[in-house]
Motif scaffolding. Structure first.
Motif, PDB file in Angstrom:
ATOM      1  N   GLN A   1       9.773  -2.126  -1.358  1.00 32.05           N
ATOM      2  CA  GLN A   1      10.578  -3.034  -2.166  1.00 32.05           C
ATOM      3  C   GLN A   1      11.852  -2.372  -2.689  1.00 32.05           C
ATOM      4  O   GLN A   1      12.869  -3.031  -2.862  1.00 32.05           O
ATOM      5  N   ASP A   2      11.783  -1.084  -2.957  1.00 31.53           N
ATOM      6  CA  ASP A   2      12.924  -0.397  -3.571  1.00 31.53           C
ATOM      7  C   ASP A   2      13.222   0.892  -2.809  1.00 31.53           C
ATOM      8  O   ASP A   2      12.836   1.975  -3.230  1.00 31.53           O
ATOM      9  N   SER A   3      13.912   0.780  -1.697  1.00 33.85           N
ATOM     10  CA  SER A   3      14.223   1.959  -0.883  1.00 33.85           C
ATOM     11  C   SER A   3      15.342   2.803  -1.508  1.00 33.85           C
ATOM     12  O   SER A   3      15.470   3.982  -1.206  1.00 33.85           O
ATOM     13  N   SER A   4      16.151   2.207  -2.378  1.00 38.33           N
ATOM     14  CA  SER A   4      17.232   2.968  -2.993  1.00 38.33           C
ATOM     15  C   SER A   4      16.675   4.066  -3.903  1.00 38.33           C
ATOM     16  O   SER A   4      17.248   5.154  -3.984  1.00 38.33           O
ATOM     17  N   GLN A   5      15.570   3.807  -4.573  1.00 38.34           N
ATOM     18  CA  GLN A   5      14.959   4.831  -5.417  1.00 38.34           C
ATOM     19  C   GLN A   5      14.445   5.985  -4.569  1.00 38.34           C
ATOM     20  O   GLN A   5      14.573   7.147  -4.945  1.00 38.34           O
ATOM     21  N   PHE A   6      13.892   5.683  -3.403  1.00 39.49           N
ATOM     22  CA  PHE A   6      13.428   6.729  -2.494  1.00 39.49           C
ATOM     23  C   PHE A   6      14.597   7.598  -2.019  1.00 39.49           C
ATOM     24  O   PHE A   6      14.508   8.816  -1.998  1.00 39.49           O
TER      25      PHE A   6
ATOM     26  N   ASP B   1      -1.505   5.884  -0.266  1.00 42.09           N
ATOM     27  CA  ASP B   1      -1.880   4.883  -1.261  1.00 42.09           C
ATOM     28  C   ASP B   1      -1.038   3.630  -1.001  1.00 42.09           C
ATOM     29  O   ASP B   1       0.172   3.693  -0.764  1.00 42.09           O
ATOM     30  N   ALA B   2      -1.657   2.492  -1.098  1.00 43.07           N
ATOM     31  CA  ALA B   2      -0.989   1.218  -0.812  1.00 43.07           C
ATOM     32  C   ALA B   2       0.053   0.887  -1.870  1.00 43.07           C
ATOM     33  O   ALA B   2       1.082   0.271  -1.577  1.00 43.07           O
ATOM     34  N   GLY B   3      -0.186   1.284  -3.115  1.00 44.38           N
ATOM     35  CA  GLY B   3       0.770   1.006  -4.192  1.00 44.38           C
ATOM     36  C   GLY B   3       2.085   1.736  -3.994  1.00 44.38           C
ATOM     37  O   GLY B   3       3.166   1.204  -4.257  1.00 44.38           O
ATOM     38  N   VAL B   4       2.019   2.965  -3.516  1.00 47.46           N
ATOM     39  CA  VAL B   4       3.230   3.747  -3.278  1.00 47.46           C
ATOM     40  C   VAL B   4       4.045   3.119  -2.157  1.00 47.46           C
ATOM     41  O   VAL B   4       5.263   2.978  -2.250  1.00 47.46           O
ATOM     42  N   PHE B   5       3.365   2.709  -1.078  1.00 44.15           N
ATOM     43  CA  PHE B   5       4.078   2.070   0.029  1.00 44.15           C
ATOM     44  C   PHE B   5       4.681   0.736  -0.388  1.00 44.15           C
ATOM     45  O   PHE B   5       5.748   0.365   0.091  1.00 44.15           O
TER      46      PHE B   5
END
Length: 169
Positions: A10-15, A1-5
């Motif tokens: 934008q926020d890799s720290s949450q990942f 899904d494009a929204g998840v990517f």
């Protein structure tokens, strides 16, 4: 899904935090199960050793009563000493190696042969129960957790420990 990517870009720290949370949860579950299995194995080993030592003491007492004053008494005591030294005290050895590398002259077989006259004596029953206790001890010594389990546990521990500098930065 494009929204998840889009959110991940934008926020890799949450990942990273979600990844470390999942790996931490998996690590804690595996550590708990590993502790349970190893504690249970240790407990079974102590019970098996207690039973085997009890049977060995019973065999020693019966041999002392049956063979005392006979010429074979010293030989039977030597067989019991060999059994204790080369079998009962081998707790670090792999049980499969211990079973496959049995001596040609099994001390328990020699004791049964020397003490039985006609109908098997009470020593025969004690040797049989001692062999059962030995089998229980060797079963308790077997590895219960595969090596892949321990490798996975170490990998998760390294991930968890390496996460602190990563999140601190």
């Amino acid at each position: 899904d494009a929204g998840v990517f889009a959110v991940l870009s934008q926020d890799s720290s949450q990942f990273v935090q979600n990844f470390l949370t999942v790996s931490g949860l998996l690590f804690s579950i595996l550590v708990g199960q590993t502790y349970y299995f190893m504690y249970q194995q240790q407990e079974n080993l102590y019970y098996a050793l207690f039973n085997e030592v009890t049977e060995a003491k019973s065999l020693l007492e019966q041999v002392a009563l049956v063979c005392q004053g006979r010429s074979m008494y010293k030989q039977v005591l030597q067989y019991i000493s060999n059994y204790v030294e080369y079998d009962l005290k081998q707790l670090q050895c792999d049980p499969a190696i211990l079973l496959s590398a049995r001596p040609v002259d099994d001390p328990l077989e020699s004791i049964m042969y020397m003490t039985s006259v006609g109908v098997p004596s009470t020593v025969y029953e004690t040797v049989r129960s001692l062999r059962q206790a030995r089998a229980t001890r060797l079963g308790a010594l077997q590895r219960k957790l595969p090596k892949a389990h321990m490798i996975l546990l170490w990998v998760l521990a390294v991930i968890e420990l390496a996460s602190f500098p990563l999140l601190g930065a």
